[in-house]
Scaffold this motif. Structure first.
Motif, PDB file in Angstrom:
ATOM      1  N   MET A   1      37.915  15.081  19.069  1.00  0.00           N
ATOM      2  CA  MET A   1      38.375  16.180  19.916  1.00  0.00           C
ATOM      3  C   MET A   1      37.168  16.858  20.555  1.00  0.00           C
ATOM      4  N   ALA A   2      37.241  17.082  21.850  1.00  0.00           N
ATOM      5  CA  ALA A   2      36.119  17.658  22.586  1.00  0.00           C
ATOM      6  C   ALA A   2      36.388  19.126  22.922  1.00  0.00           C
ATOM      7  N   GLY A   3      35.371  19.799  23.467  1.00  0.00           N
ATOM      8  CA  GLY A   3      35.498  21.199  23.838  1.00  0.00           C
ATOM      9  C   GLY A   3      35.112  21.429  25.282  1.00  0.00           C
ATOM     10  N   ILE A   4      35.608  22.516  25.837  1.00  0.00           N
ATOM     11  CA  ILE A   4      35.242  22.920  27.196  1.00  0.00           C
ATOM     12  C   ILE A   4      34.743  24.361  27.161  1.00  0.00           C
ATOM     13  N   TYR A   5      33.571  24.574  27.752  1.00  0.00           N
ATOM     14  CA  TYR A   5      32.963  25.897  27.835  1.00  0.00           C
ATOM     15  C   TYR A   5      32.941  26.334  29.291  1.00  0.00           C
ATOM     16  N   LEU A   6      33.353  27.566  29.569  1.00  0.00           N
ATOM     17  CA  LEU A   6      33.305  28.110  30.925  1.00  0.00           C
ATOM     18  C   LEU A   6      32.360  29.300  30.939  1.00  0.00           C
ATOM     19  N   HIS A   7      31.312  29.210  31.759  1.00  0.00           N
ATOM     20  CA  HIS A   7      30.344  30.311  31.851  1.00  0.00           C
ATOM     21  C   HIS A   7      30.761  31.246  32.976  1.00  0.00           C
ATOM     22  N   ILE A   8      31.066  32.482  32.593  1.00  0.00           N
ATOM     23  CA  ILE A   8      31.489  33.507  33.564  1.00  0.00           C
ATOM     24  C   ILE A   8      30.289  34.428  33.807  1.00  0.00           C
ATOM     25  N   PRO A   9      29.579  34.263  34.933  1.00  0.00           N
ATOM     26  CA  PRO A   9      28.254  34.886  35.112  1.00  0.00           C
ATOM     27  C   PRO A   9      28.289  36.284  35.719  1.00  0.00           C
ATOM     28  N   PHE A  10      29.061  37.170  35.108  1.00  0.00           N
ATOM     29  CA  PHE A  10      29.130  38.539  35.621  1.00  0.00           C
ATOM     30  C   PHE A  10      29.030  39.533  34.469  1.00  0.00           C
ATOM     31  N   CYS A  11      28.319  40.625  34.711  1.00  0.00           N
ATOM     32  CA  CYS A  11      28.222  41.732  33.759  1.00  0.00           C
ATOM     33  C   CYS A  11      28.211  43.045  34.536  1.00  0.00           C
ATOM     34  N   GLY A  59      29.614  33.960  28.571  1.00  0.00           N
ATOM     35  CA  GLY A  59      28.961  34.574  29.721  1.00  0.00           C
ATOM     36  C   GLY A  59      27.606  35.152  29.420  1.00  0.00           C
ATOM     37  N   GLY A  60      27.269  36.191  30.208  1.00  0.00           N
ATOM     38  CA  GLY A  60      28.129  37.000  31.031  1.00  0.00           C
ATOM     39  C   GLY A  60      29.174  37.766  30.208  1.00  0.00           C
ATOM     40  N   THR A  61      30.133  38.287  30.942  1.00  0.00           N
ATOM     41  CA  THR A  61      31.216  39.050  30.336  1.00  0.00           C
ATOM     42  C   THR A  61      32.551  38.516  30.851  1.00  0.00           C
ATOM     43  N   PRO A  62      33.125  37.527  30.176  1.00  0.00           N
ATOM     44  CA  PRO A  62      34.381  36.931  30.637  1.00  0.00           C
ATOM     45  C   PRO A  62      35.557  37.893  30.662  1.00  0.00           C
ATOM     46  N   SER A  63      35.468  38.982  29.882  1.00  0.00           N
ATOM     47  CA  SER A  63      36.579  39.943  29.890  1.00  0.00           C
ATOM     48  C   SER A  63      36.672  40.700  31.211  1.00  0.00           C
ATOM     49  N   LEU A  64      35.726  40.474  32.118  1.00  0.00           N
ATOM     50  CA  LEU A  64      35.819  41.033  33.466  1.00  0.00           C
ATOM     51  C   LEU A  64      36.811  40.253  34.337  1.00  0.00           C
ATOM     52  N   LEU A  65      37.192  39.058  33.891  1.00  0.00           N
ATOM     53  CA  LEU A  65      38.200  38.296  34.620  1.00  0.00           C
ATOM     54  C   LEU A  65      39.568  38.939  34.428  1.00  0.00           C
ATOM     55  N   SER A  66      40.420  38.812  35.429  1.00  0.00           N
ATOM     56  CA  SER A  66      41.800  39.268  35.289  1.00  0.00           C
ATOM     57  C   SER A  66      42.589  38.240  34.482  1.00  0.00           C
ATOM     58  N   GLU A  67      43.717  38.664  33.952  1.00  0.00           N
ATOM     59  CA  GLU A  67      44.564  37.719  33.205  1.00  0.00           C
ATOM     60  C   GLU A  67      45.044  36.587  34.111  1.00  0.00           C
ATOM     61  N   THR A  68      45.228  36.869  35.398  1.00  0.00           N
ATOM     62  CA  THR A  68      45.645  35.834  36.352  1.00  0.00           C
ATOM     63  C   THR A  68      44.558  34.783  36.509  1.00  0.00           C
ATOM     64  N   GLU A  69      43.298  35.224  36.625  1.00  0.00           N
ATOM     65  CA  GLU A  69      42.179  34.283  36.766  1.00  0.00           C
ATOM     66  C   GLU A  69      42.004  33.451  35.495  1.00  0.00           C
ATOM     67  N   ILE A  70      42.149  34.089  34.342  1.00  0.00           N
ATOM     68  CA  ILE A  70      42.032  33.367  33.075  1.00  0.00           C
ATOM     69  C   ILE A  70      43.116  32.296  32.964  1.00  0.00           C
ATOM     70  N   SER A  71      44.344  32.668  33.261  1.00  0.00           N
ATOM     71  CA  SER A  71      45.456  31.710  33.173  1.00  0.00           C
ATOM     72  C   SER A  71      45.282  30.570  34.165  1.00  0.00           C
ATOM     73  N   LEU A  72      44.798  30.891  35.348  1.00  0.00           N
ATOM     74  CA  LEU A  72      44.581  29.868  36.370  1.00  0.00           C
ATOM     75  C   LEU A  72      43.567  28.836  35.897  1.00  0.00           C
ATOM     76  N   LEU A  73      42.480  29.292  35.295  1.00  0.00           N
ATOM     77  CA  LEU A  73      41.458  28.372  34.787  1.00  0.00           C
ATOM     78  C   LEU A  73      42.001  27.517  33.640  1.00  0.00           C
ATOM     79  N   ILE A  74      42.721  28.139  32.719  1.00  0.00           N
ATOM     80  CA  ILE A  74      43.288  27.382  31.599  1.00  0.00           C
ATOM     81  C   ILE A  74      44.318  26.379  32.096  1.00  0.00           C
ATOM     82  N   ASN A  75      45.158  26.789  33.040  1.00  0.00           N
ATOM     83  CA  ASN A  75      46.177  25.877  33.576  1.00  0.00           C
ATOM     84  C   ASN A  75      45.547  24.691  34.292  1.00  0.00           C
ATOM     85  N   THR A  76      44.421  24.926  34.951  1.00  0.00           N
ATOM     86  CA  THR A  76      43.719  23.819  35.604  1.00  0.00           C
ATOM     87  C   THR A  76      43.243  22.813  34.568  1.00  0.00           C
TER      88      THR A  76
END
Length: 379
Positions: A1-11, A59-76
């Motif tokens: 089983m592999a993993g995926i990391y997303l770097h959210i470069p905002f603070c 990150g960064g600070t991934p909690s700066l993403l909206s729930e819509t952006e988070i769901s969009l990335l996960i759905n992708t």
């Protein structure tokens, strides 16, 4: 089983000690999320069809993403990969972002684990670090998340800096135990080049870090965690039984992972790849259909040294048979190189597994570097 990391470069602002890649301007957040989606699509073959066990927003600070952006990335991701039904999906978050409205929104996403950057429960320490949040926000954020049904929570703490007396360090650890979080990540304050902290020390505006203080506070931490029933499963990580970080454990076990975003790294067992650490160039590259990354093909020596570095840090230890699986006879060579550390009581061995002792954990990086292989070694 592999993993995926997303770097959210905002603070919101820059911590004085941080050398991670980020921007304090959110102007292009939407465009960068679009670039992340494009990279996920372009990188879909990197893991060779392996199922995904963990997704990690860092990150960064991934909690700066909206729930819509988070769901969009996960759905992708779920649209392109086979993601396990019980996948661990972690969001790094600052306490000041986790208000009631944010947590309610996040309940509508697949996020099931938080990594909350508390660092300290003292306002003067947080101000010294240039953290955005305050101590009361740290405690209330954890309690709110728990009240909302998020039980799988880890908190970050930092020790070994001039303001942190041993009494304050005990207060911080006691507070974590009081909050009943199942996982703690604790890091010694490290002065990285090109950070504000390094500049302040060079200008003699700040006191340099004290290695003896750091070692004493780390030793206290190990003892306190053991007393409270936490497993010390990696140098900087402690958990209650069953609550280890599956994503980070995969790094230490050499499991494949795909890194998405500027400065993110990827590893598939044979190569290592790293994206450019520049938001504008990253978005421009993805906009033209290319991944702005460099790739390194790993030699046997690279693989040996990486395994030594990662495995020794863990409670699972360094398996001599796995070492021989990378390069035959390498285990015998390492055994001889490790004699001095066995004699000092820094390493122990059970069957074919080598472990750091409690004292050895104070010298983990030094021990690993001394055991590294080079082209001149005969094995």
């Amino acid at each position: 089983m592999a993993g995926i990391y997303l770097h959210i470069p905002f603070c919101k602002q820059a911590c004085h000690y941080c050398d991670f890649h980020f921007s304090t301007s959110l102007k292009y957040k939407g465009e960068l999320v679009e670039a992340l989606i494009k990279e996920i699509q372009l990188q879909k073959k990197y893991l060779n069809g392996e199922s995904i066990d963990t997704i990690y927003f860092g990150g960064g600070t991934p909690s700066l993403l909206s729930e819509t952006e988070i769901s969009l990335l996960i759905n992708t991701i779920t649209g392109l990969h086979s993601v396990a039904a019980d996948a661990e999906i972690t969001l790094e978050a600052n306490p000041d972002d986790l208000d009631k409205a944010k947590l309610l929104a996040l309940r509508q996403t697949p996020i099931n684990r938080f990594s909350i950057g508390i660092q300290s429960f003292f306002d003067e320490d947080l101000q010294w670090m240039n953290r955005v949040h305050r101590a009361n926000e740290a405690e209330s954020a954890v309690k709110r998340a728990q009240d909302m049904g998020f039980e799988n929570i880890t908190v970050d703490l930092i020790y070994g800096y001039p303001l942190l007396t041993d009494q304050k360090w005990k207060f911080n650890t006691d507070k974590v135990f009081e909050l009943n979080v199942p996982h703690v990540s604790a890091y010694s304050m490290t002065v990285e080049p090109r950070t504000a902290l390094a500049s302040f020390i060079k200008q003699k505006k700040q006191t340099a870090m004290n290695d003896e203080q750091s070692a004493a506070q780390f030793t206290f931490l190990m003892d306190a965690m053991q007393t409270k029933g936490f497993e010390h499963y990696e140098i900087s990580n402690f958990c209650k039984p069953g609550f280890y970080s599956r994503h980070n454990s995969n790094y230490w076990k050499g499991v494949k992972y795909l890194g998405i975003g500027p400065s993110a790294h990827s590893y598939n067992g044979e190569t290592r790849q790293w994206n450019i650490a520049n938001n504008t160039k990253y978005m421009q590259g993805l906009g033209s259909g290319m991944i702005p990354a460099e790739t390194e093909i790993l030699s046997d020596i690279d693989k040996l040294n990486e395994y030594i570095m990662t495995s020794l840090r863990t409670s699972w230890g360094l398996d001599m048979d796995k070492l021989n699986g990378i390069a035959s006879a390498s285990a015998d060579h390492l055994q001889k190189a490790a004699i001095e550390f066995f004699d000092k009581g820094w390493l122990s061995q059970k069957n074919r597994i080598i472990y750091l002792t409690s004292t050895g954990k104070l010298y983990a990086d030094h021990i690993a570097s001394e055991l590294f292989f080079s082209k001149e070694d005969n094995y």
